[in-house]
Design a protein around this motif. Structure first.
Motif, PDB file in Angstrom:
ATOM      1  N   UNK A   1      57.178  65.409 -46.405  1.00 38.10           N
ATOM      2  CA  UNK A   1      57.178  65.239 -47.858  1.00 38.10           C
ATOM      3  C   UNK A   1      58.552  64.752 -48.320  1.00 38.10           C
ATOM      4  N   UNK A   2      58.532  63.817 -49.256  1.00 40.83           N
ATOM      5  CA  UNK A   2      59.805  63.307 -49.777  1.00 40.83           C
ATOM      6  C   UNK A   2      59.970  63.762 -51.228  1.00 40.83           C
ATOM      7  N   UNK A   3      60.920  64.651 -51.431  1.00 39.67           N
ATOM      8  CA  UNK A   3      61.146  65.238 -52.752  1.00 39.67           C
ATOM      9  C   UNK A   3      62.474  64.712 -53.284  1.00 39.67           C
ATOM     10  N   UNK A   4      62.440  64.153 -54.488  1.00 40.69           N
ATOM     11  CA  UNK A   4      63.676  63.646 -55.095  1.00 40.69           C
ATOM     12  C   UNK A   4      64.027  64.493 -56.319  1.00 40.69           C
ATOM     13  N   UNK A   5      65.302  64.901 -56.386  1.00 39.12           N
ATOM     14  CA  UNK A   5      65.784  65.622 -57.578  1.00 39.12           C
ATOM     15  C   UNK A   5      66.684  64.687 -58.356  1.00 39.12           C
ATOM     16  N   UNK A   6      66.327  64.437 -59.592  1.00 33.93           N
ATOM     17  CA  UNK A   6      67.208  63.647 -60.444  1.00 33.93           C
ATOM     18  C   UNK A   6      67.274  64.349 -61.799  1.00 33.93           C
ATOM     19  N   UNK A   7      68.257  63.981 -62.616  1.00 31.24           N
ATOM     20  CA  UNK A   7      68.346  64.649 -63.916  1.00 31.24           C
ATOM     21  C   UNK A   7      68.915  63.682 -64.940  1.00 31.24           C
ATOM     22  N   UNK A   8      68.547  63.953 -66.190  1.00 28.85           N
ATOM     23  CA  UNK A   8      68.962  63.081 -67.272  1.00 28.85           C
ATOM     24  C   UNK A   8      70.405  63.359 -67.676  1.00 28.85           C
ATOM     25  N   UNK A   9      70.958  64.455 -67.150  1.00 28.35           N
ATOM     26  CA  UNK A   9      72.260  64.936 -67.607  1.00 28.35           C
ATOM     27  C   UNK A   9      72.905  65.692 -66.450  1.00 28.35           C
ATOM     28  N   UNK A  10      74.228  65.739 -66.421  1.00 29.72           N
ATOM     29  CA  UNK A  10      74.905  66.508 -65.377  1.00 29.72           C
ATOM     30  C   UNK A  10      74.922  68.001 -65.718  1.00 29.72           C
ATOM     31  N   UNK A  11      75.188  68.811 -64.712  1.00 28.56           N
ATOM     32  CA  UNK A  11      75.385  70.242 -64.937  1.00 28.56           C
ATOM     33  C   UNK A  11      74.134  71.043 -65.216  1.00 28.56           C
ATOM     34  N   UNK A  12      72.980  70.522 -64.814  1.00 24.34           N
ATOM     35  CA  UNK A  12      71.718  71.216 -65.123  1.00 24.34           C
ATOM     36  C   UNK A  12      71.114  71.928 -63.905  1.00 24.34           C
TER      37      UNK A  12
ATOM     38  N   UNK B   1      69.983  62.877 -56.176  1.00 26.39           N
ATOM     39  CA  UNK B   1      70.452  61.579 -56.711  1.00 26.39           C
ATOM     40  C   UNK B   1      71.591  61.770 -57.710  1.00 26.39           C
ATOM     41  N   UNK B   2      72.224  60.668 -58.096  1.00 25.27           N
ATOM     42  CA  UNK B   2      73.176  60.768 -59.218  1.00 25.27           C
ATOM     43  C   UNK B   2      72.422  61.167 -60.490  1.00 25.27           C
ATOM     44  N   UNK B   3      73.110  61.821 -61.417  1.00 30.12           N
ATOM     45  CA  UNK B   3      72.499  62.126 -62.725  1.00 30.12           C
ATOM     46  C   UNK B   3      72.399  60.821 -63.529  1.00 30.12           C
ATOM     47  N   UNK B   4      71.598  60.865 -64.569  1.00 31.25           N
ATOM     48  CA  UNK B   4      71.423  59.734 -65.494  1.00 31.25           C
ATOM     49  C   UNK B   4      71.043  58.431 -64.810  1.00 31.25           C
ATOM     50  N   UNK B   5      69.938  58.399 -64.086  1.00 35.11           N
ATOM     51  CA  UNK B   5      69.529  57.130 -63.463  1.00 35.11           C
ATOM     52  C   UNK B   5      69.140  56.106 -64.543  1.00 35.11           C
ATOM     53  N   UNK B   6      69.424  54.841 -64.258  1.00 37.83           N
ATOM     54  CA  UNK B   6      68.997  53.777 -65.187  1.00 37.83           C
ATOM     55  C   UNK B   6      67.484  53.600 -65.049  1.00 37.83           C
ATOM     56  N   UNK B   7      66.908  52.778 -65.916  1.00 34.63           N
ATOM     57  CA  UNK B   7      65.467  52.536 -65.827  1.00 34.63           C
ATOM     58  C   UNK B   7      65.096  51.944 -64.464  1.00 34.63           C
ATOM     59  N   UNK B   8      65.926  50.984 -64.011  1.00 39.07           N
ATOM     60  CA  UNK B   8      65.642  50.357 -62.711  1.00 39.07           C
ATOM     61  C   UNK B   8      65.745  51.368 -61.571  1.00 39.07           C
ATOM     62  N   UNK B   9      66.775  52.221 -61.651  1.00 37.12           N
ATOM     63  CA  UNK B   9      66.927  53.250 -60.612  1.00 37.12           C
ATOM     64  C   UNK B   9      65.729  54.198 -60.608  1.00 37.12           C
TER      65      UNK B   9
END
Ligand code: ADP
Length: 193
Positions: A1-12, A75-83
């Protein structure tokens, strides 16, 4: 399984969640955590102590991926739409940790708008760093129309100790260590079903 964690903001609690989700998935299987965050928090966490799974930098990940049953991508926080589009394309489950404050919720809802526009149905919001039952319930109500994990992650100082010691939260000396770990155990069951 491939699980990705991303967030709209840092520190969450994105990295904290990626580390503990990788630990849960590593129970019976081989699991790799790919650290794609420019802060390299997961790499530093692993280097400070001993985590029960391998952590590699994104730049060297390609060589490692074929040997693992589960992969968790921090992933880095705040991915762009393309990311975001690329992340959706490249995972089975996209987890978006969100703290219960208005700035985090606003940022998450912007990301959710992008995901909906991409017709993404593989994302789920994870409520993190929840300070009280009441706050957890209020936030859950406010986000009820979106796909949310049933399990929230409560706020415990034990997580800071875990990051500092380079270990999982169930390995620190803290009276709440076990209860903190139980949140991720229950989350893990949701992820695997
Ligand atoms: P991000 O990856 O989103 O920037 P981190 O996982 O690095 O977030 O966490 C940010 C800070 O919040 C760290 O100091 C971490 O120890 C703390 N933290 C994360 N999750 C929790 C939690 N459930 N309870 C208390 N503190 C937490």
């Amino acid at each position: 399984m491939l699980v990705t964690c991303t967030s709209a903001k840092g520190g969450v609690g994105k990295t904290t969640s990626a580390v503990h989700i990788a630990a849960i998935l590593a129970g019976d299987n081989t699991t790799l955590l790919i650290d794609g965050d420019p802060n390299h928090s997961a790499m530093k966490w692993a280097q400070r102590g001993d985590l029960p799974f391998k952590v590699v930098d994104l730049m060297s990940a390609a060589k490692h991926t074929r040997n693992f049953e589960h992969i968790v991508f921090d992933t880095p926080a705040r991915p762009s739409r393309d990311d975001l589009e690329a992340l959706v394309e490249g995972c089975d489950l996209l987890i978006i940790p969100t703290t219960p404050d208005i700035l985090s919720i606003d940022a998450t809802l912007e990301t959710v708008d992008l995901l909906e526009a991409l017709n993404c149905n593989c994302y789920r919001l994870l409520l993190t760093i929840i300070p009280s039952r009441r706050t957890g319930e209020q936030t859950r109500e406010a986000l009820a129309e979106f796909p949310l994990f049933k399990q929230s992650i409560r706020q415990y100082a034990a997580y800071e100790k875990a990051a500092l010691g380079g270990v999982l939260v169930n390995q620190v000396k803290d009276r709440n260590a076990r209860v903190a770990w139980s949140d991720y155990q229950r989350l893990g069951k949701e992820i695997l079903t």
